[in-house]
Write an enzyme that holds these catalytic residues in place. Sequence first.
Site, PDB file in Angstrom:
ATOM      1  N   ARG A 131      15.974 -21.736  35.855  1.00 13.00           N
ATOM      2  CA  ARG A 131      16.204 -21.087  34.563  1.00 13.00           C
ATOM      3  C   ARG A 131      17.107 -21.974  33.702  1.00 13.00           C
ATOM      4  NH1 ARG A 131      15.355 -15.490  34.147  1.00 13.00           N
ATOM      5  NH2 ARG A 131      17.035 -15.387  32.627  1.00 13.00           N
ATOM      6  N   ARG A 154       0.836  -1.194   0.000  1.00 15.68           N
ATOM      7  CA  ARG A 154       0.000   0.000   0.000  1.00 15.68           C
ATOM      8  C   ARG A 154       0.877   1.252   0.000  1.00 15.68           C
ATOM      9  NH1 ARG A 154      -2.891   3.061   3.980  1.00 15.68           N
ATOM     10  NH2 ARG A 154      -1.705   1.991   5.600  1.00 15.68           N
TER      11      ARG A 154
END
Length: 420
Positions: free
Chosen positions: A187, A38
């Site tokens: 972790r 566009r």
Amino acid sequence: MASKRKRNEDSNGSDLNVKIKKGVSAGKRHIAALILARGGSKGIPLKNIKTLAGVPLIGWVLRAAVDSKVFDSVWVSTDHDEIERVAKAWGAQVHRRSPEVSKDSSSSLETIQEFARLKPEVDVICNIQATSPCLHPHHLREALEMITEEGYESVFSVVRKHHFRWQEVKKGDGTSTQALNLDPSRRPRRQDWPGELCENGSFYFATRDLIEKGLLQGGKMAYFEMRPEYSVDIDVDIDWPVAEQRVLRYGYFGMDKPEVVKLLLCGVSGCLTDGKIFLSLAGEEMVSVSVRDNVGIAMLQNGDVEVILVMSSGSLLPKALSDKLAQRTGCELRQFVGSNKEEVEKIMKERGLGWKEVAYMGNDEPDVECLNLAGFSAVPKDAPTVALNRAKYVCHSVAGCGAVREFAEHILLLKKEAKS
């Protein structure tokens, strides 16, 4: 249903290409590539045709789509005249979208549905994002095989990311944030965690039936995983310099790889000079040459790339001046008498070279064939449109003001990256 596609990122996909082309030529299904572009981009005005690493942004994905040779048609959907011109120059057909799907609020799906409605012959659409300049033909070939050979109805590109995600908390509500994809007490190391698959927006294959139902992803669907270095997207200005460096290293530059360049043929008038001739009061003819361009030529010569200066037939630049420029740079000078293509092929034959080993820098209509055929080609920023549309690289600099140096650096960078 989701599936991971196994593939070799370095494969040229030649056998796969043959299989897919057989299916296409047999008339089983019409497969179209569609790039939405566009004209009213808010983040970066006319972003889709802004030059990135010497090529209009949309040119990178159009080159990949056309060279993949698996699409029955390649289209750009736009509402802008200049985007239409660029799209056609890069081998696409143009669908002029309606005002109804050209609004800021219009979705990609609405635009794709309009295209599908007006192109009833199309059975499968690949929506390729114009902002993915590191897309390669083999990505499209291998993803399409999942539809043509394995029966998937939709296939989309993803990239693997190793980001720990946390729940958003609004200021002042007193709540505690929560981990979304990890246990903070355990972790994982990056090498022990496979990461997550995220859409990278490069492309979306979908059948007509799905699109008509308002879906780009659905039915029997699969993802196609792309490596992180190929997953480049551009939304805001700050992305541009990062993307430019990435595309110089990982972008697709065409069928012939520029890292094998052994010879540069460079036009004198309009490349090494700005095409102007100055006359003194004594009647002497003079031209100006950038010191940067002289250094660029020396850099190529030191990098085992021969440089020959050329004068096209009909050039108004006096040969005496061209001879002096050749002496100054230590280059051979060739004055063409026939077509540039025929003259270049004579030089190639003398040196036993093919087009893929030749870089060519020109600036006008007589150069067009050579710009098309050379393994790597360039024009200065101020070259006429007929040359701009045929070059593989458009310099940021104008003729006589560093364009040759810029192209020299680009050639050497690609040769260096190829060896690393």
